[in-house]
Design an enzyme around this catalytic site. Sequence first.
Site, PDB file in Angstrom:
ATOM      1  N   GLU A  83       0.828  -1.020   0.059  1.00  8.59           N
ATOM      2  CA  GLU A  83      -0.104  -0.048  -0.062  1.00  8.59           C
ATOM      3  C   GLU A  83       0.913   1.246  -0.072  1.00  8.59           C
ATOM      4  O   GLU A  83       0.437   2.397   0.353  1.00  8.59           O
ATOM      5  CB  GLU A  83      -1.081   0.101   0.915  1.00  8.59           C
ATOM      6  CG  GLU A  83      -0.729  -0.288   2.355  1.00  8.59           C
ATOM      7  CD  GLU A  83      -1.614  -0.395   3.535  1.00  8.59           C
ATOM      8  OE1 GLU A  83      -2.530   0.267   3.591  1.00  8.59           O
ATOM      9  OE2 GLU A  83      -1.845  -1.596   4.130  1.00  8.59           O
ATOM     10  N   CYS A 120      -3.854  -3.727   4.156  1.00  3.42           N
ATOM     11  CA  CYS A 120      -3.033  -4.771   4.598  1.00  3.42           C
ATOM     12  C   CYS A 120      -3.268  -6.322   4.380  1.00  3.42           C
ATOM     13  O   CYS A 120      -2.540  -7.140   4.386  1.00  3.42           O
ATOM     14  CB  CYS A 120      -2.759  -4.751   6.264  1.00  3.42           C
ATOM     15  SG  CYS A 120      -2.572  -3.000   6.679  1.00  3.42           S
ATOM     16  N   HIS A 244      -3.341  -9.997  11.728  1.00  2.00           N
ATOM     17  CA  HIS A 244      -2.690  -8.701  11.318  1.00  2.00           C
ATOM     18  C   HIS A 244      -2.358  -7.901  12.537  1.00  2.00           C
ATOM     19  O   HIS A 244      -3.499  -7.793  13.560  1.00  2.00           O
ATOM     20  CB  HIS A 244      -3.685  -7.826  10.354  1.00  2.00           C
ATOM     21  CG  HIS A 244      -3.220  -6.660  10.270  1.00  2.00           C
ATOM     22  ND1 HIS A 244      -1.976  -6.446   9.545  1.00  2.00           N
ATOM     23  CD2 HIS A 244      -3.984  -5.285  10.461  1.00  2.00           C
ATOM     24  CE1 HIS A 244      -1.979  -4.900   9.492  1.00  2.00           C
ATOM     25  NE2 HIS A 244      -3.122  -4.450   9.986  1.00  2.00           N
TER      26      HIS A 244
HETATM   27  N1  CAA Z   1       0.788   3.607  29.871  1.00  2.00           N
HETATM   28  C1  CAA Z   1      -0.125   2.680  29.669  1.00  2.00           C
HETATM   29  N2  CAA Z   1      -1.069   2.450  28.669  1.00  2.00           N
HETATM   30  C2  CAA Z   1      -1.359   3.762  28.012  1.00  2.00           C
HETATM   31  C3  CAA Z   1      -0.914   4.777  28.595  1.00  2.00           C
HETATM   32  C4  CAA Z   1       0.327   4.901  29.542  1.00  2.00           C
HETATM   33  N3  CAA Z   1       0.695   6.088  29.853  1.00  2.00           N
HETATM   34  N4  CAA Z   1      -1.503   5.696  27.591  1.00  2.00           N
HETATM   35  C5  CAA Z   1      -2.380   5.177  27.032  1.00  2.00           C
HETATM   36  N5  CAA Z   1      -2.344   3.888  27.179  1.00  2.00           N
HETATM   37  C6  CAA Z   1      -3.192   2.792  26.585  1.00  2.00           C
HETATM   38  C7  CAA Z   1      -4.729   3.421  26.385  1.00  2.00           C
HETATM   39  O1  CAA Z   1      -5.314   2.872  27.574  1.00  2.00           O
HETATM   40  C8  CAA Z   1      -5.037   2.313  25.339  1.00  2.00           C
HETATM   41  O2  CAA Z   1      -5.424   1.003  25.570  1.00  2.00           O
HETATM   42  P1  CAA Z   1      -6.606   0.404  25.288  1.00  2.00           P
HETATM   43  O3  CAA Z   1      -6.751   0.368  23.796  1.00  2.00           O
HETATM   44  O4  CAA Z   1      -6.642  -1.074  25.689  1.00  2.00           O
HETATM   45  O5  CAA Z   1      -7.753   1.196  25.891  1.00  2.00           O
HETATM   46  C9  CAA Z   1      -3.937   2.119  24.215  1.00  2.00           C
HETATM   47  O6  CAA Z   1      -2.633   2.662  25.166  1.00  2.00           O
HETATM   48  C10 CAA Z   1      -3.890   3.322  23.128  1.00  2.00           C
HETATM   49  O7  CAA Z   1      -4.048   4.474  23.529  1.00  2.00           O
HETATM   50  P2  CAA Z   1      -5.151   5.570  22.893  1.00  2.00           P
HETATM   51  O8  CAA Z   1      -6.320   4.673  22.470  1.00  2.00           O
HETATM   52  O9  CAA Z   1      -5.301   6.548  23.536  1.00  2.00           O
HETATM   53  O10 CAA Z   1      -4.180   5.774  21.491  1.00  2.00           O
HETATM   54  P3  CAA Z   1      -4.451   6.827  20.312  1.00  2.00           P
HETATM   55  O11 CAA Z   1      -5.804   7.143  20.001  1.00  2.00           O
HETATM   56  O12 CAA Z   1      -3.432   7.914  20.788  1.00  2.00           O
HETATM   57  O13 CAA Z   1      -3.734   6.043  19.079  1.00  2.00           O
HETATM   58  C11 CAA Z   1      -4.497   4.538  17.446  1.00  2.00           C
HETATM   59  C12 CAA Z   1      -3.977   4.775  18.840  1.00  2.00           C
HETATM   60  C13 CAA Z   1      -5.761   5.217  17.082  1.00  2.00           C
HETATM   61  C14 CAA Z   1      -4.401   3.173  17.174  1.00  2.00           C
HETATM   62  C15 CAA Z   1      -3.349   5.270  16.529  1.00  2.00           C
HETATM   63  O14 CAA Z   1      -2.172   4.706  16.946  1.00  2.00           O
HETATM   64  C16 CAA Z   1      -3.625   5.155  15.005  1.00  2.00           C
HETATM   65  O15 CAA Z   1      -4.422   5.875  14.597  1.00  2.00           O
HETATM   66  N6  CAA Z   1      -3.027   4.057  14.451  1.00  2.00           N
HETATM   67  C17 CAA Z   1      -3.089   3.945  12.986  1.00  2.00           C
HETATM   68  C18 CAA Z   1      -4.506   3.035  12.528  1.00  2.00           C
HETATM   69  C19 CAA Z   1      -4.206   2.005  12.967  1.00  2.00           C
HETATM   70  O16 CAA Z   1      -3.226   1.035  13.478  1.00  2.00           O
HETATM   71  N7  CAA Z   1      -5.381   1.106  13.400  1.00  2.00           N
HETATM   72  C20 CAA Z   1      -5.614  -0.326  13.702  1.00  2.00           C
HETATM   73  C21 CAA Z   1      -7.050  -0.968  13.119  1.00  2.00           C
HETATM   74  S1  CAA Z   1      -6.833  -0.640  11.478  1.00  2.00           S
HETATM   75  C22 CAA Z   1      -5.602  -1.858  10.935  1.00  2.00           C
HETATM   76  O17 CAA Z   1      -5.320  -2.673  11.353  1.00  2.00           O
HETATM   77  C23 CAA Z   1      -4.937  -1.692   9.396  1.00  2.00           C
HETATM   78  C24 CAA Z   1      -3.608  -0.951   9.655  1.00  2.00           C
HETATM   79  O18 CAA Z   1      -2.631  -1.841   9.496  1.00  2.00           O
HETATM   80  C25 CAA Z   1      -3.373   0.375   9.642  1.00  2.00           C
END
Ligand code: CAA
Length: 440
Positions: A83, A120, A244
């Site tokens: 991709e 992916c 994945h």
């Molecule tokens: N200590 C321990 N844990 C912590 C923490 C800390 N200080 N701060 C946050 N966390 C935890 C949160 O509680 C959360 O855990 P849970 O999900 O178990 O509740 C985890 O860390 C992640 O925190 P956030 O949800 O706040 O993270 P975020 O919103 O900043 O970002 C994300 C997470 C949305 C996945 C971001 O990384 C993102 O946009 N990534 C790209 C998209 C992606 O990977 N999506 C996955 C599904 S799509 C897919 O799989 C296709 C692909 O390959 C892209």
Amino acid sequence: MTAVGIDAIEIWTGKLQLDLPNTFAPAKDQDPGYYTEGLGLETSSFPDTYEDIVTMGANAAKRLMDRKGLVPDDVGRIDVATESAFDNSKPVSTYIAGCLEKVYEGDFHHANKGERKFACVAGTQSIDDAYNWIRAGRNRGRSALVVATDTALYARGDPGEATQGAGAVAMLVSEEPSLVELSTEQGYGSADETDFLKPNQQFPSVDGKRSMQVYLARMREAVEDFESVAWDMHPEDFAYIPFHTPFPGMVRKAGLLGYRHTIRDTEIEDELADEIGRQPREAEYDDREAYEEAIRGYMDELKDTDAYRDWYRRVIEPTLNLSRRVGNWYTGSVHVARASALAHAAENDRDVTGEKLLVGSYGSGAQAEIHAETVQEGWREEIEALSIDDQLERRYDVSYDEYETVHDAHNHEMDRELEEFTTPEGEFVHVGWGRMSERK
Ligand code: CAA
């Protein structure tokens, strides 16, 4: 029926390393626990300024061909899943074939070449294409080379930046495979979604939270669809379940979903009933929202049971060992997870010959695919031949400033003179977009 599946695999990591808790977190003024505990990541792999999807894919493919003693005449098709393509017309497989033709006698003029795109899941779809080609009897005794290669980079400041990675996985699909036989049955879950898009742009536009919900929804559909054509699964049917892995935290959620689904109507659900009750059945609820709320409550309790924790530690955790160190490789990610699980079996002297894997692939936009694989007799030799641990150890650890330079470079600025952080050693290197890579 002759077995068809993955005969061999090679992994090529981007040669730079970004230390997430120690370099990235302080630069972003974040708690390191967000990376290590929240997302489940330690380091991510980055491409050096002379690496791109072509060079990483060609380097993985060359290593695979050398190890298996192959020449171009043994390969009847080259499929590339990515991709991160830079050319909307010419497929990356032609660039990779061009690289390989520089170092082998003969050519790939006879080979069918293509590029697969569905985020992916395209890596697994390419394996499926190769499988179907062999099953249809069109391969004339030849094997298929499948290369999943990506630079999974996000715009700076995007939450996805935490989950980046880069690398390639080359796989040989053939008759009488040494590594895994693929099942004929597959399950799909697919819907038109806008959670993750790259319409003619270098970095994705992502609705992160939504992307996680879509992943789980499509995966659940695919598991149900798989059961409708295969068998009613039990959690102990599988040695490992590679999913994945955009980041290990996502697989924590997918693993719980898989466990909840496969314990339904089994002795495990009965044994857990005293502790957390039986899981809700949709027929018991008037509306879908109330049912989903009840399922969420059940899953919250299920995740803290010893039964689930023990299963997760044995069946899922080993699939994440490499991902923790490399980040998201998009199309290669689920294939890295399979390799990670089998490497864990080899390290622990566990013979998994004849055991099953359940492979959960996913692509945003969105589609999940579930299929089963049976581990073949030659698996240990194939897995022990991988040099990925050594490659990971040798990565150059970038500072945050260096990270920014490299990130800019891969924002399609690679055609200008750039500092190189490592030295290429007998490998293909980038010379310019749309031009053939050279071997240095
Ligand atoms: N200590 C321990 N844990 C912590 C923490 C800390 N200080 N701060 C946050 N966390 C935890 C949160 O509680 C959360 O855990 P849970 O999900 O178990 O509740 C985890 O860390 C992640 O925190 P956030 O949800 O706040 O993270 P975020 O919103 O900043 O970002 C994300 C997470 C949305 C996945 C971001 O990384 C993102 O946009 N990534 C790209 C998209 C992606 O990977 N999506 C996955 C599904 S799509 C897919 O799989 C296709 C692909 O390959 C892209």
